[in-house]
Design an enzyme around this catalytic site. Structure first.
Site, PDB file in Angstrom:
ATOM      1  N   ARG A  66       0.563  14.465  13.431  1.00 34.02           N
ATOM      2  CA  ARG A  66       1.130  14.295  12.089  1.00 34.02           C
ATOM      3  C   ARG A  66       1.199  15.594  11.274  1.00 34.02           C
ATOM      4  O   ARG A  66       0.476  15.789  10.294  1.00 34.02           O
ATOM      5  CB  ARG A  66       0.369  13.208  11.333  1.00 34.02           C
ATOM      6  N   LYS A  83       0.839  -1.213   0.000  1.00 34.30           N
ATOM      7  CA  LYS A  83       0.000   0.000   0.000  1.00 34.30           C
ATOM      8  C   LYS A  83       0.865   1.250   0.000  1.00 34.30           C
ATOM      9  O   LYS A  83       0.625   2.183  -0.770  1.00 34.30           O
ATOM     10  CB  LYS A  83      -0.901   0.008   1.249  1.00 34.30           C
ATOM     11  N   ASN A  84       1.874   1.288   0.877  1.00 31.26           N
ATOM     12  CA  ASN A  84       2.626   2.526   1.060  1.00 31.26           C
ATOM     13  C   ASN A  84       3.638   2.804  -0.051  1.00 31.26           C
ATOM     14  O   ASN A  84       4.301   3.845  -0.033  1.00 31.26           O
ATOM     15  CB  ASN A  84       3.291   2.554   2.436  1.00 31.26           C
ATOM     16  N   ARG A 129      -8.847  -0.553   4.250  1.00 31.19           N
ATOM     17  CA  ARG A 129      -7.944   0.469   3.711  1.00 31.19           C
ATOM     18  C   ARG A 129      -6.602  -0.141   3.343  1.00 31.19           C
ATOM     19  O   ARG A 129      -5.944   0.338   2.419  1.00 31.19           O
ATOM     20  CB  ARG A 129      -7.709   1.578   4.748  1.00 31.19           C
ATOM     21  N   ASP A 188       4.513   0.604  12.018  1.00 27.63           N
ATOM     22  CA  ASP A 188       3.312  -0.008  11.426  1.00 27.63           C
ATOM     23  C   ASP A 188       3.130  -1.468  11.849  1.00 27.63           C
ATOM     24  O   ASP A 188       2.132  -2.084  11.490  1.00 27.63           O
ATOM     25  CB  ASP A 188       3.357   0.091   9.894  1.00 27.63           C
ATOM     26  N   CYS A 219      -5.137  12.717  12.976  1.00 24.00           N
ATOM     27  CA  CYS A 219      -5.731  11.412  12.735  1.00 24.00           C
ATOM     28  C   CYS A 219      -5.557  10.585  13.992  1.00 24.00           C
ATOM     29  O   CYS A 219      -4.984  11.052  14.968  1.00 24.00           O
ATOM     30  CB  CYS A 219      -5.090  10.720  11.545  1.00 24.00           C
TER      31      CYS A 219
HETATM   32  N1  EPU Z   1       6.690  14.629  10.965  1.00 24.19           N
HETATM   33  C1  EPU Z   1       6.825  15.941  11.313  1.00 24.19           C
HETATM   34  N2  EPU Z   1       6.669  16.886  10.345  1.00 24.19           N
HETATM   35  C2  EPU Z   1       6.395  16.546   9.062  1.00 24.19           C
HETATM   36  C3  EPU Z   1       6.269  15.196   8.697  1.00 24.19           C
HETATM   37  C4  EPU Z   1       6.429  14.245   9.684  1.00 24.19           C
HETATM   38  O1  EPU Z   1       7.064  16.277  12.482  1.00 24.19           O
HETATM   39  O2  EPU Z   1       6.264  17.463   8.239  1.00 24.19           O
HETATM   40  C5  EPU Z   1       6.857  13.594  11.994  1.00 24.19           C
HETATM   41  C6  EPU Z   1       5.593  12.768  12.212  1.00 24.19           C
HETATM   42  O3  EPU Z   1       4.671  13.408  13.061  1.00 24.19           O
HETATM   43  C7  EPU Z   1       6.163  11.494  12.800  1.00 24.19           C
HETATM   44  C8  EPU Z   1       7.492  11.341  12.059  1.00 24.19           C
HETATM   45  O4  EPU Z   1       7.809  12.645  11.571  1.00 24.19           O
HETATM   46  O5  EPU Z   1       6.409  11.681  14.166  1.00 24.19           O
HETATM   47  C9  EPU Z   1       7.484  10.370  10.925  1.00 24.19           C
HETATM   48  O6  EPU Z   1       6.400  10.614  10.066  1.00 24.19           O
HETATM   49  P1  EPU Z   1       6.482  10.295   8.495  1.00 24.19           P
HETATM   50  O7  EPU Z   1       6.447  11.580   7.764  1.00 24.19           O
HETATM   51  O8  EPU Z   1       7.617   9.379   8.239  1.00 24.19           O
HETATM   52  O9  EPU Z   1       5.102   9.526   8.265  1.00 24.19           O
HETATM   53  P2  EPU Z   1       4.182   9.596   6.975  1.00 24.19           P
HETATM   54  O10 EPU Z   1       4.987   9.778   5.758  1.00 24.19           O
HETATM   55  O11 EPU Z   1       3.031  10.485   7.222  1.00 24.19           O
HETATM   56  C10 EPU Z   1       4.328   7.039   6.385  1.00 24.19           C
HETATM   57  C11 EPU Z   1       3.384   5.901   6.231  1.00 24.19           C
HETATM   58  C12 EPU Z   1       2.819   5.524   7.604  1.00 24.19           C
HETATM   59  C13 EPU Z   1       3.986   5.127   8.498  1.00 24.19           C
HETATM   60  C14 EPU Z   1       5.005   6.268   8.571  1.00 24.19           C
HETATM   61  C15 EPU Z   1       6.259   5.910   9.355  1.00 24.19           C
HETATM   62  C16 EPU Z   1       2.442   6.064   4.011  1.00 24.19           C
HETATM   63  C17 EPU Z   1       1.267   6.349   3.152  1.00 24.19           C
HETATM   64  N3  EPU Z   1       2.301   6.265   5.324  1.00 24.19           N
HETATM   65  O12 EPU Z   1       3.584   8.110   6.948  1.00 24.19           O
HETATM   66  O13 EPU Z   1       1.965   4.409   7.409  1.00 24.19           O
HETATM   67  O14 EPU Z   1       3.515   4.825   9.789  1.00 24.19           O
HETATM   68  O15 EPU Z   1       5.407   6.643   7.243  1.00 24.19           O
HETATM   69  O16 EPU Z   1       6.876   4.806   8.814  1.00 24.19           O
HETATM   70  O17 EPU Z   1       3.495   5.666   3.520  1.00 24.19           O
HETATM   71  C18 EPU Z   1       0.095   3.035   7.786  1.00 24.19           C
HETATM   72  O18 EPU Z   1       0.331   2.491   6.695  1.00 24.19           O
HETATM   73  O19 EPU Z   1      -0.731   2.561   8.623  1.00 24.19           O
HETATM   74  C19 EPU Z   1       0.794   4.256   8.131  1.00 24.19           C
HETATM   75  C20 EPU Z   1       0.375   5.091   9.079  1.00 24.19           C
END
Ligand code: EPU
Length: 429
Positions: free
Chosen positions: A131, A22-23, A408, A316, A126
């Protein structure tokens, strides 16, 4: 609303085909916005999130054609998507659409890079935490975008195009890295990303972008270098296997005992999780076809685990590991270091008889001899599947409500588990 009913106590044995990730699928679909040509994606999982993103892309004018199955084709093969963003008719992604799926915020970078302007709703909070998107915005700023935040929308402009720059993330972010890579692919000059996320999905997207004519090196390491090109073209790419789905079923087999081949799985994508599984006393055997998971009747050993960015133990899989440890012989500690509020499953696992104490970001789990079935509520994707894992080992019947969370991210979950002997069924009202 659909529910899933599980009667616990059956061992799992047989084979489970692992779907495309998915990701990786979501950012790959979003990358189609970078070119007027058709991007063909194979091994795409059939998930609610994919359908939702298709609607969001449709709003920008993107056509998505899903190739139907042919007679005799293996139902376990993923689908093929032909995605064409020939004409982008709208560069705005509205709140109603973005608020349903956070990853849709990522359309910001390719729309900006190709069209010189994009207006995308801030995604909001969420179930797993606040996030924020500050680091995604920081990355675009470093590439020369002018950014305003107005009325809950991020408006990014780069009328003369983006230019290469140095981006150093203070924190590892998957979405930030995807954003920086996609924007830099069409920027003038060279971009260097430091402290980039090393998740396999980042490498998968970079591989696809390189097939489309991008010049990206170092994806999969913490330093990614991108030479911008003026245009990208069409390509064909197969989505890599889902490491979180793999880990989820591996933990399920460890929970019930049994012997299951996770077909198409690639162990190197989740080595940290498989190492933890081995510590619990479960046997993990890489084979030519995937990964085989076996456990006899011996009790599970407890573990101490902290989540971390790749190659560490994935957030995850945190909820699924916690479900498994509810039945270990002794005390486990699980610390969530990525998201501040990813413990929605704790209360629901307690309804099944788990003994879990939360102290800040650390859960202490005292293994219990028996879990007992109960009605429970799915709250987010990974939390919901942890309830399924617990229910597979609980005495009696568990009903998991709000199954749309599971849909999802897990393709045909009840079919895959029941084919291995689980007593699990979907009830549609
Ligand atoms: N963060 C910030 N500022 C930002 C972006 C992120 O502070 O601008 C923080 C977040 O709050 C968190 C950390 O950085 O504490 C890591 O977040 P990241 O940006 O890596 O997460 P994401 O890209 O929103 C993806 C996956 C998530 C997975 C995370 C971590 C997808 C679509 N989503 O989310 O997947 O948990 O990376 O590996 O790829 C899931 O599939 O259930 C899911 C939540």
């Amino acid at each position: 609303m659909d529910r899933i009913r599980i009667v616990g106590g059956e061992r799992l044995s047989g084979a489970i085909p692992i779907s495309g990730a998915k990701n990786a699928t979501l950012p790959l679909m979003i990358a189609s916005l970078l070119t007027e040509d058709t991007l063909i994606l194979d091994n795409v999982p059939h998930l609610a999130d994919v359908g939702q993103l298709q609607r969001i892309l449709g709003n920008h004018g993107v056509d998505v054609m899903i190739a139907g199955k042919r007679p005799g084709e293996d139902p376990n093969h993923g689908r093929t998507l032909h995605i064409s963003a020939k004409n982008i008719v709208d560069t705005t992604a509205p709140y109603e659409l973005v608020s349903r799926m956070r990853a849709s915020f990522w359309v910001l970078a390719p729309l900006l890079a190709r069209m010189g302007v994009a207006k995308v709703s801030m995604p909001g909070g969420c179930a797993i935490g606040t996030r924020p998107v500050d680091l995604l915005i920081m990355a675009l700023d470093k590439l020369g975008a002018a950014i305003e935040i107005e009325g809950g929308y991020v408006i990014a402009r780069a009328r003369q195009g983006l230019r290469g720059g140095e981006i150093e993330f203070p924190k590892v972010t998957v979405g930030g890295t995807h954003t920086a890579v996609m924007a830099a692919a069409l920027a003038r000059g060279t971009t260097v990303i430091e402290n980039a996320a090393r998740e396999p999905e980042i490498s998968d997207v970079a591989d696809c972008l390189n097939k489309m004519g991008a010049k990206i090196s170092g994806a999969g390491t913490s330093r990614i270098v991108i030479e911008g090109v003026p245009k990208l073209h069409g390509a064909r790419h197969a989505v890599l296997p889902d490491r979180i789905e793999t880990g989820t079923y591996a933990f399920a087999v460890a929970m019930t005992g049994g012997d299951v081949l996770l077909a198409n799985a690639r162990p190197e994508l989740l080595q940290a999780a498989l190492d933890v599984l081995a510590q619990t006393g479960t046997t993990v055997t890489p084979t030519n076809e995937g990964v085989r998971i076996t456990r006899n009747d011996a009790q599970l050993s407890p573990v101490d685990v902290t989540t971390a960015p790749f190659p560490g133990f994935p957030t995850d899989l945190q909820a699924q590991l916690m479900a498994l440890m509810t039945r270990a012989k002794g005390t486990s500690h699980i610390t969530e270091a990525i998201f501040e509020n990813r413990f929605m499953h704790v209360q629901e696992l307690a309804r099944l008889g788990a003994n879990i104490q939360l102290d800040g970001q650390t859960a202490t789990i005292e293994g219990v001899k028996h879990l007992k079935g109960a009605p429970v509520m799915a709250t987010d994707l990974r939390a919901s599947v942890s309830l399924v894992i617990a229910a597979l080992a609980a005495e009696g019947e568990t009903e998991v409500n709000r199954v749309y969370h599971l849909d999802r991210g897990f393709e045909r979950l009840e079919d895959k588990l029941s084919a291995c002997g689980a007593a699990i069924e979907r009830i549609s009202d």
